[in-house]
Design a protein around this motif. Structure first.
Motif, short mmCIF file in Angstrom:
data_model
loop_
_atom_site.label_atom_id
_atom_site.label_comp_id
_atom_site.label_asym_id
_atom_site.label_seq_id
_atom_site.Cartn_x
_atom_site.Cartn_y
_atom_site.Cartn_z
N GLU A 130 -28.17 -27.16 -8.52
CA GLU A 130 -29.30 -28.09 -8.60
C GLU A 130 -29.81 -28.47 -7.21
OE1 GLU A 130 -29.30 -31.05 -12.00
OE2 GLU A 130 -27.18 -30.84 -11.52
N ILE A 136 -27.84 -29.80 -19.13
CA ILE A 136 -26.79 -30.52 -18.41
C ILE A 136 -26.43 -31.83 -19.14
CG2 ILE A 136 -26.30 -31.77 -16.23
CD1 ILE A 136 -27.84 -29.39 -14.83
N VAL A 137 -27.41 -32.49 -19.74
CA VAL A 137 -27.12 -33.71 -20.52
C VAL A 137 -26.12 -33.36 -21.62
CG1 VAL A 137 -28.08 -35.44 -22.11
CG2 VAL A 137 -29.31 -34.89 -20.02
N GLU A 146 -31.77 -29.28 -16.71
CA GLU A 146 -31.37 -30.70 -16.78
C GLU A 146 -31.09 -31.11 -18.23
OE1 GLU A 146 -30.42 -32.32 -14.36
OE2 GLU A 146 -31.74 -32.24 -12.63
N GLU A 174 -23.87 -28.96 -9.59
CA GLU A 174 -24.59 -29.79 -8.61
C GLU A 174 -25.13 -28.94 -7.47
OE1 GLU A 174 -25.46 -32.87 -9.14
OE2 GLU A 174 -24.37 -32.59 -11.01
N ASN A 215 -34.33 -36.91 -7.11
CA ASN A 215 -33.36 -36.11 -7.86
C ASN A 215 -32.39 -35.41 -6.91
OD1 ASN A 215 -34.88 -36.91 -10.02
ND2 ASN A 215 -35.26 -34.87 -10.83
N GLU A 230 -28.23 -35.63 -6.75
CA GLU A 230 -27.33 -34.46 -6.90
C GLU A 230 -26.39 -34.36 -5.69
OE1 GLU A 230 -27.81 -33.81 -9.75
OE2 GLU A 230 -29.78 -33.07 -10.29
N HIS A 240 -23.28 -39.77 -14.47
CA HIS A 240 -24.25 -38.75 -14.06
C HIS A 240 -25.16 -38.35 -15.22
CE1 HIS A 240 -26.17 -36.06 -11.39
NE2 HIS A 240 -25.85 -34.98 -12.07
N ARG A 241 -24.66 -38.52 -16.46
CA ARG A 241 -25.51 -38.25 -17.63
C ARG A 241 -26.71 -39.21 -17.63
NH1 ARG A 241 -26.72 -39.59 -22.72
NH2 ARG A 241 -26.70 -37.97 -24.31
N GLU A 297 -27.98 -40.67 -15.01
CA GLU A 297 -28.86 -40.25 -13.91
C GLU A 297 -29.68 -39.03 -14.32
OE1 GLU A 297 -26.60 -41.51 -9.78
OE2 GLU A 297 -26.17 -39.54 -10.60
N THR A 298 -29.04 -38.12 -15.05
CA THR A 298 -29.73 -36.89 -15.45
C THR A 298 -30.91 -37.21 -16.36
OG1 THR A 298 -27.67 -35.65 -15.21
CG2 THR A 298 -29.40 -34.58 -16.47
N GLN A 325 -33.56 -38.23 -14.22
CA GLN A 325 -34.11 -37.06 -13.51
C GLN A 325 -35.11 -36.31 -14.39
OE1 GLN A 325 -30.66 -34.86 -12.31
NE2 GLN A 325 -30.12 -36.31 -10.72
#
Ligand SMILES: [Fe+2]
Length: 164
Positions: free
Chosen positions: A112, A24-25, A21, A109, A138, A142, A47-48, A50-51, A54
């Motif tokens: 994940e 992923i950021v 994660e 995704e 989470n 995803e 989504h960043r 949200e990540t 998460q």
């Protein structure tokens, strides 16, 4: 780290997705800056956010079981990142790069989703109710993101084919 029982394995898997994660950021920053499609950039930036949430959920999950994240790699995410960089270096057209980035985001995704499904199942088996809730949150994000990416990829693909 100790790897002797299912709980150790849970901590290992949780640590791996925690590493993933965080990576992923960084990837979402890099990729959203490289694609010139505003819808996709906006999706990736959303989504960043949200990540980052998460990652906080994972922190809370570690707390709930009295553990802390271990130094565990997440080579699948590293490989998807490397694949994107290699492709971007091959000088694709902006449209093709956007389509490739969309597919890469969708692959991430789905990795994940598989990782979180496994973690939710393990948390259920162990009766870790706080973790179940956090990991399901989470997982749901995803799944929703994968759905959005796939719908957008179809739309973009149709437009691109119609223009040829
Ligand atoms: Fe994520």
């Amino acid at each position: 780290m100790r790897l002797e029982n299912p709980r150790d394995l849970f901590v290992y898997n949780l640590s791996s997705i925690y590493t993933g994660e965080k990576k992923i950021v960084e990837m979402l920053d890099e990729v959203s800056g490289k694609v010139n499609d505003s819808t996709l950039s906006q999706m990736l930036r959303h989504h960043r956010e949200e990540t980052q949430q998460q990652i906080q959920n994972l922190d809370q999950c570690f707390q709930a079981i009295g553990e802390s994240p271990q130094q565990v790699p997440c080579p699948v995410v590293d490989a998807i990142h490397q694949e994107f960089r290699q492709f971007a270096d091959m000088n694709p057209s902006p449209q093709v790069l956007t389509m490739f980035a969309l597919a890469g985001a969708d692959k991430t995704e789905h990795f994940e989703i598989a990782a979180y499904r496994g973690l939710v199942n393990k948390a259920m088996l162990m009766g870790e109710t706080t973790c179940i809730q956090l990991l399901e949150t989470n997982l749901l994000q995803e799944e929703e993101t994968a759905g959005k990416l796939e719908r957008f990829a179809n739309e973009l693909g149709r437009k691109a084919l119609a223009a040829t």
